[in-house]
Design a protein around this motif. Sequence first.
Motif, PDB file in Angstrom:
ATOM      1  N   UNK A 243       0.705  -1.262  -0.087  1.00  0.00           N
ATOM      2  CA  UNK A 243      -0.010   0.039   0.081  1.00  0.00           C
ATOM      3  C   UNK A 243       0.797   1.310  -0.229  1.00  0.00           C
ATOM      4  N   UNK A 244       0.174   2.180  -0.062  1.00  0.00           N
ATOM      5  CA  UNK A 244       0.954   3.626  -0.150  1.00  0.00           C
ATOM      6  C   UNK A 244       0.303   4.665  -0.882  1.00  0.00           C
ATOM      7  N   UNK A 247      -1.055   3.518  -4.597  1.00  0.00           N
ATOM      8  CA  UNK A 247      -2.266   2.546  -4.496  1.00  0.00           C
ATOM      9  C   UNK A 247      -3.778   3.053  -4.623  1.00  0.00           C
ATOM     10  N   UNK A 248      -3.732   4.301  -3.965  1.00  0.00           N
ATOM     11  CA  UNK A 248      -5.091   4.419  -3.896  1.00  0.00           C
ATOM     12  C   UNK A 248      -6.096   4.713  -4.937  1.00  0.00           C
ATOM     13  N   UNK A 250      -5.933   2.530  -7.291  1.00  0.00           N
ATOM     14  CA  UNK A 250      -6.279   1.113  -7.983  1.00  0.00           C
ATOM     15  C   UNK A 250      -7.377   1.009  -8.465  1.00  0.00           C
ATOM     16  N   UNK A 251      -8.463   1.149  -7.956  1.00  0.00           N
ATOM     17  CA  UNK A 251      -9.576   1.083  -8.364  1.00  0.00           C
ATOM     18  C   UNK A 251     -10.117   1.813  -9.566  1.00  0.00           C
ATOM     19  N   UNK A 252      -9.833   2.957  -9.279  1.00  0.00           N
ATOM     20  CA  UNK A 252     -10.300   3.891 -10.488  1.00  0.00           C
ATOM     21  C   UNK A 252      -9.484   3.191 -11.699  1.00  0.00           C
TER      22      UNK A 252
ATOM     23  N   UNK B 247      -1.433  -8.457   1.971  1.00  0.00           N
ATOM     24  CA  UNK B 247      -2.310  -7.893   2.783  1.00  0.00           C
ATOM     25  C   UNK B 247      -3.834  -8.339   2.520  1.00  0.00           C
ATOM     26  N   UNK B 326      -7.574   0.443   4.196  1.00  0.00           N
ATOM     27  CA  UNK B 326      -8.553   1.489   4.144  1.00  0.00           C
ATOM     28  C   UNK B 326      -8.613   2.038   2.629  1.00  0.00           C
ATOM     29  N   UNK B 327      -7.297   2.026   1.854  1.00  0.00           N
ATOM     30  CA  UNK B 327      -7.242   2.555   0.753  1.00  0.00           C
ATOM     31  C   UNK B 327      -7.595   1.709  -0.478  1.00  0.00           C
ATOM     32  N   UNK B 328      -7.960   0.539   0.013  1.00  0.00           N
ATOM     33  CA  UNK B 328      -8.503  -0.335  -1.303  1.00  0.00           C
ATOM     34  C   UNK B 328      -9.550  -0.037  -2.059  1.00  0.00           C
ATOM     35  N   UNK B 331     -11.846   5.064  -3.298  1.00  0.00           N
ATOM     36  CA  UNK B 331     -12.467   6.191  -4.207  1.00  0.00           C
ATOM     37  C   UNK B 331     -13.637   5.074  -5.214  1.00  0.00           C
ATOM     38  N   UNK B 492      -0.667   3.696   8.772  1.00  0.00           N
ATOM     39  CA  UNK B 492      -0.813   2.618   7.986  1.00  0.00           C
ATOM     40  C   UNK B 492       0.194   2.044   7.374  1.00  0.00           C
TER      41      UNK B 492
END
Lengths: 296, 569
Positions: A243-244, A247-248, A250-252, B247, B326-328, B331, B492
Amino acid sequence: MIIGRGEKIFLWVIYIVVTIFSLTILYPFINIIAISLNDGVDALRGGIYLWPRRFSLAAYEQVFSRRGLLNAAGMSIARTMVGTIAGLAFTAVLAYLLSKRDLVFRRGIIFLFVFTMYFSGGMIPDFILIRQLGLMNSFGVYIIPALLGVWNVMIMRQFFEELPQSLKDSARVDGANELTVLLRIVLPISKPVLATIALFIAVWQWNAWYDTFIYTSGARLSTLQNELVRILTEQQALVMAAPGGDMRDLAERAQRATPQTIQMATIVITTIPIVLIYPFLQKYFVKGIMVGAVKE
Amino acid sequence: MKKLIKYLAVVLTMVLLASMLYACRGEDEPSAATPEPPAQATPVPDPAPPADPEPETVYLHIFNTHGPVAGEFDQDDPIWQNNPMSQQIYEDLNIRINWEFPSGDGNERLNLLLAAGDYPEIILGPNAVTFTRIVSEGIALPLDGLIDSYGANIRAAFGDILELLRSENGNIYSLSRDFGVIPPGVDPPGMGSGLIVRNDAWEAVGAPALNSLDDVYDVLIQFAELFPYNHEGASVWPMGGFLQGWQNPFQTVLGAAGVENDIWYVTEDDEIVYWVRSPQALEIVLFFNRLYREGLLDPEAFILDRGTWTTNKVANPRTISFFGGWWMAWTIHNTYIEAGIENAENMHFVPVPFYVSPDQRHWPRLVPVGGRPGTRSVMISETAPNPEAAMRLFDYLTIPENNFAVMNGVEGIMWEFEGGIPVMRPEFQERWLAGEPDQAFSAETGLRLFHQIIGTSVGRSPWDTYWILKDDPIAMNDERGAVRDANLGPYWFDTFATGGINAGAPDNYSMIYTRMGEMFHNDLYVVIMSASEAEAITAFHGFVDGLEAIGLVEYEAFANRVRNSRLGR
């Protein structure tokens, strides 16, 4: 000519078998194109066969939006063109030389070349050699090590040996030297083998990426294949990475294209240029590939 | 005569080839010995003339196995020399950096260089295998002496973490990009992970307190009743997840349950054992088995990789909750909004407070970070021409003000001190909120161009902010982020107190470790998908037996030796 009933049936069977065989070759390509043109998320559901279910150019957009891709494409084209022309020239000269039965140490020289087809120093000696030659991070590293492919030389040599000796002799009688014989007599009647070897070299040059990876740093000399390998690697990394901040989204990103669709788009992008060359060389290619196959 | 001409022709051809080879020779690779003078910054004035005698600029050659930041800036890009952070380093230390970014897999290229005896001056981020090789073959320079001479700030910043970096032969061969400790008063449940729930569902069940796995089960039952289908009529899973990759939900639960580093459990005797031997292991397995048997858990939750799961199960939306970072899905609700789903604005995912700690032990509070040799290491090779300069650079980057500049750019451009606290300028805040990436700011501010050398983002800065200001919910007026931090703890990043155990392990132990990982990712879901609780118990014991058969006991003994060595025992 009248064809008998049995022969007609036989022909039909041949047609059907060849058609099925052709489809089995063609289908994977069509399937790859269909998936590459499909929405990434939707493609994960599977069930895409001949055409996209939800049309999307997202995978292509993602591949083509990469910074430096244009430069890499230019580098690929440059190495393919220069590499093919130079490789063909060197191969032809050496093949002609080796086709001459009165060449001094001919058998020994041929043995030395053939030996390298079976034994090589390995990756690390190659790396050290290239480094000591000063070819690291230079365009020359794409061209010089690939100037001669022994297999190509042997094919061309075989073709040259089968040319009528009388043609060359008559030219010499008229005062031609060896260079003139090669350029004016041998090469003009060797288009099939030249086209075949050119295609071999061009395809190899176009597809090559490992030399870029091993012998170059940075983007200046990066090639299209190397960039596409990196795109795929980065896509996989997005799935697996830790993570980091990076990576935030990723979904988009995953909404637009997935590793699967990008992989397919990559295959299409890299394959099409070479596929487009084939029709122009096909008539020579068939003849050329038969070189040495028939002894008279 | 004719033969002579033939021989001459052969010789001439050879000469021709040799001359062509020479003509085509390229530039040498970047080298500290023959550096190109860097381009000067256009917006920043040239450095003032140094005092007499003029000190010679030191050029450090850094081989970065990870490549450039996000693949954006090539090694030859002028930004590396022209950005304000580079200029500051040059003015303060008289050091310039020549980067080398390999075209492909950096570790493969690095191994070739090492095999050829051509060691880069500074090596960033070798993987564990390469790291081991660099140390065992004597390629790395022991750093102890250099730290004593030039590393006062490193000692202050790293503290006891330096001891964790010590190898079995007693020397320190690498520093870690990250350093710092989780301060008291924070309970990060498993590296910023936890129970992540869709907000509309969480509100619908009244946001209850979750103090046990049974509490989680009760909530999932309610999710199943309230949200059986998505907007397209497809079935919805109260809990989803994935296992292939880092993770995963199982590790998250283990982490929340106090299993240190997700897979290692510290016993009362202060020894580490694999998670299967922790008191919570069977309970957690049975919890997931129960969810599976009762249809509360996506049956593909332990088969999918994270990317496929995200696109196939979360974006649809077909998942109400999951254990993870949380970041997974931070958005993902934007896709719901785009799809025109009713109430999509309220369908964002939130981490909810959740701790499982049967023996009342939470995640260790004071966790040194960065004790992991390997992918985040920085090493100096023993042939480096300027090791002192390299160490001075590392030391410089660990000074809090400089580390903050590495993460946010130099003071006075994007941020400035107001009342002793770093504050982001409004115009930059707007740009961040508009979604501009880091790279858009790098040239003008110098941010995050050097953090791969030394640059921590762990814990809070001395000014009580995040090290990365744009991620600080308070600095950015981010209400949702503030809620997240309140529920989850703002720290995190990985807290590998026992991490990297396998880095540097001999081959036989590495093979056991690899096999253990394969079993974790390939065989555990079979246990969870047992048809009954009794079968699950039997299957779990079989799973543990399988681990022991491949050498679990031997590996645990090895892991304890490594840990004890690092702790100076």
